[in-house]
Design an enzyme around this catalytic site. Structure first.
Site, PDB file in Angstrom:
ATOM      1  CG  HIS A  98      -2.040   0.911   1.224  1.00  0.00           C
ATOM      2  ND1 HIS A  98      -1.900   2.267   1.059  1.00  0.00           N
ATOM      3  CD2 HIS A  98      -3.372   0.715   1.342  1.00  0.00           C
ATOM      4  CE1 HIS A  98      -3.064   2.850   1.089  1.00  0.00           C
ATOM      5  NE2 HIS A  98      -3.990   1.949   1.255  1.00  0.00           N
ATOM      6  CD  GLU A 133      -3.440   1.515  -2.394  1.00  0.00           C
ATOM      7  OE1 GLU A 133      -4.078   0.480  -2.108  1.00  0.00           O
ATOM      8  OE2 GLU A 133      -3.899   2.664  -2.211  1.00  0.00           O
TER       9      GLU A 133
HETATM   10  O1  LIG Z   1      -7.618   3.783   5.964  1.00  0.00           O
HETATM   11  P1  LIG Z   1      -7.054   2.489   5.456  1.00  0.00           P
HETATM   12  O2  LIG Z   1      -7.675   1.254   6.076  1.00  0.00           O
HETATM   13  O3  LIG Z   1      -5.552   2.486   5.540  1.00  0.00           O
HETATM   14  O4  LIG Z   1      -7.436   2.410   3.888  1.00  0.00           O
HETATM   15  C1  LIG Z   1      -6.981   3.461   3.050  1.00  0.00           C
HETATM   16  C2  LIG Z   1      -7.411   3.162   1.601  1.00  0.00           C
HETATM   17  O5  LIG Z   1      -6.759   1.975   1.192  1.00  0.00           O
HETATM   18  C3  LIG Z   1      -6.967   1.644  -0.197  1.00  0.00           C
HETATM   19  O6  LIG Z   1      -6.399   2.624  -0.993  1.00  0.00           O
HETATM   20  C4  LIG Z   1      -8.461   1.518  -0.542  1.00  0.00           C
HETATM   21  O7  LIG Z   1      -8.606   1.418  -1.960  1.00  0.00           O
HETATM   22  C5  LIG Z   1      -9.243   2.715  -0.027  1.00  0.00           C
HETATM   23  O8  LIG Z   1     -10.635   2.438  -0.179  1.00  0.00           O
HETATM   24  C6  LIG Z   1      -8.924   2.963   1.455  1.00  0.00           C
HETATM   25  O9  LIG Z   1      -9.617   4.136   1.919  1.00  0.00           O
END
Ligand SMILES: O=P(O)(O)OC[C@H]1O[C@H](O)[C@H](O)[C@@H](O)[C@@H]1O
Length: 300
Positions: free
Chosen positions: A163, A268
């Site tokens: 990520h 990601e």
């Molecule tokens: O806040 P987190 O659990 O780290 O997720 C952060 C982001 O991760 C990814 O990019 C998903 O596609 C998003 O939908 C999400 O908001």
């Protein structure tokens, strides 16, 4: 000293140039800084928790065994929180794994008996993860090997995703390339389509999964014609592109300053559109490399 271990993190510097380096927390084996000749490549929120109290808002959090939230309650993965347990478990530092004339690599391991106990109690599966982080003069290679141990009594079904939060100068001058023609799932609109645009640009909250992107395609983050970052991958067919924009940034307590959505974009690399299945004794690997390449347009 190319590898320095502290209580909570490890600092790795290039043997020939200490200003090329990365720092990784033992919590989540999360890279929180990657500098090339002193220039920071990654975004880290000023309010990111680095004390193990919650997953890091920035750097390269690791997503396993589930991307997002599994909604099918018959699937054991639905018991886990969004993005699973790898990013909120303490990994074991396994030391230096290799060093060539001007590169250096270290490894971390994660297994059920050291992973976040609250979460492994919800998802009763055996697994062995070995993460390799290799630093070279112009690249950071992150390689994950997942094994379903031979002693396991069941198949291991999982997603994997790096990520990565990239640092940029201005989101409205930034675009992401080489995903034209991909199948896209827009997580906000809940719609599937083929991407016809030559490049991805950002004017609002953005959250899309580009799937079946071949490994010979490399994705570039470009600011007014200058390539800021190049991402290459192996065995990771999907790319999630995310920017929280204004409202979502306001809703994240660990996202500061609130204007920082202008200074970051997540690209990601992962395997998230379906689950990988390993039988006992089987292994899988996935890899991404952050590197520097000239601006290159690749038709899908
Ligand atoms: O806040 P987190 O659990 O780290 O997720 C952060 C982001 O991760 C990814 O990019 C998903 O596609 C998003 O939908 C999400 O908001």
């Amino acid at each position: 000293m190319p590898v320095t271990e502290y209580d909570d993190k490890v600092l790795v510097t290039l043997p020939s140039d200490a200003s090329t380096q990365f720092t990784v927390l033992k919590y989540g084996a999360t890279v929180v800084s990657y500098k090339t000749k002193g220039h920071e490549n990654l975004f880290l929120s000023q309010a990111a928790k680095l004390d193990g109290s919650k997953p890091v808002r920035g750097g390269i959090p690791l997503v396993f065994p589930v991307f997002g939230k599994e909604s099918d309650e018959s699937n054991p993965l639905s018991k886990l929180p969004q993005h699973g347990l790898a990013r909120n478990s303490y990994w074991e530092f396994l030391g230096e794994s290799s060093s060539a004339d001007d590169s250096i690599a270290i490894q971390f391991g994660l297994y059920p008996d050291i992973a976040n106990a609250e979460l492994t109690s919800l998802w009763d599966n055996d697994f062995t993860l070995v993460l390799t982080l290799e630093l070279s003069p112009n690249s950071l290679r992150t390689h994950i090997e997942v094994e379903n141990p031979i002693k396991s009594s069941k198949d291991l079904k999982f997603n994997w995703l790096f990520h990565t939060y990239f640092q940029i100068d201005d989101i409205e001058d930034t675009f992401v390339t080489n995903l034209t023609g991909s199948n896209v799932y827009d997580q906000l609109m809940k719609s599937d389509y083929i991407d016809k645009f030559p490049v991805i640009q950002f004017t609002e909250e953005f959250d899309k999964i580009y799937s079946n992107v071949k490994d010979d395609i490399f994705t570039q983050i470009v600011d007014r014609g200058e390539v800021l970052h190049t991402l290459k991958k192996k065995q990771l067919p999907d790319l999630v592109v995310w920017n929280p924009w204004i409202e979502k940034s306001k809703g994240m307590a660990d996202f500061e300053p609130k204007s920082a959505y202008q200074k970051m974009v997540c690209v990601e690399a992962g395997h998230v559109k379906d689950y990988i299945t390993l039988k006992p004794g089987q292994k899988w690997f996935g890899e991404q490399t952050l590197c520097e390449e000239a601006l290159t347009y690749q038709a899908i």
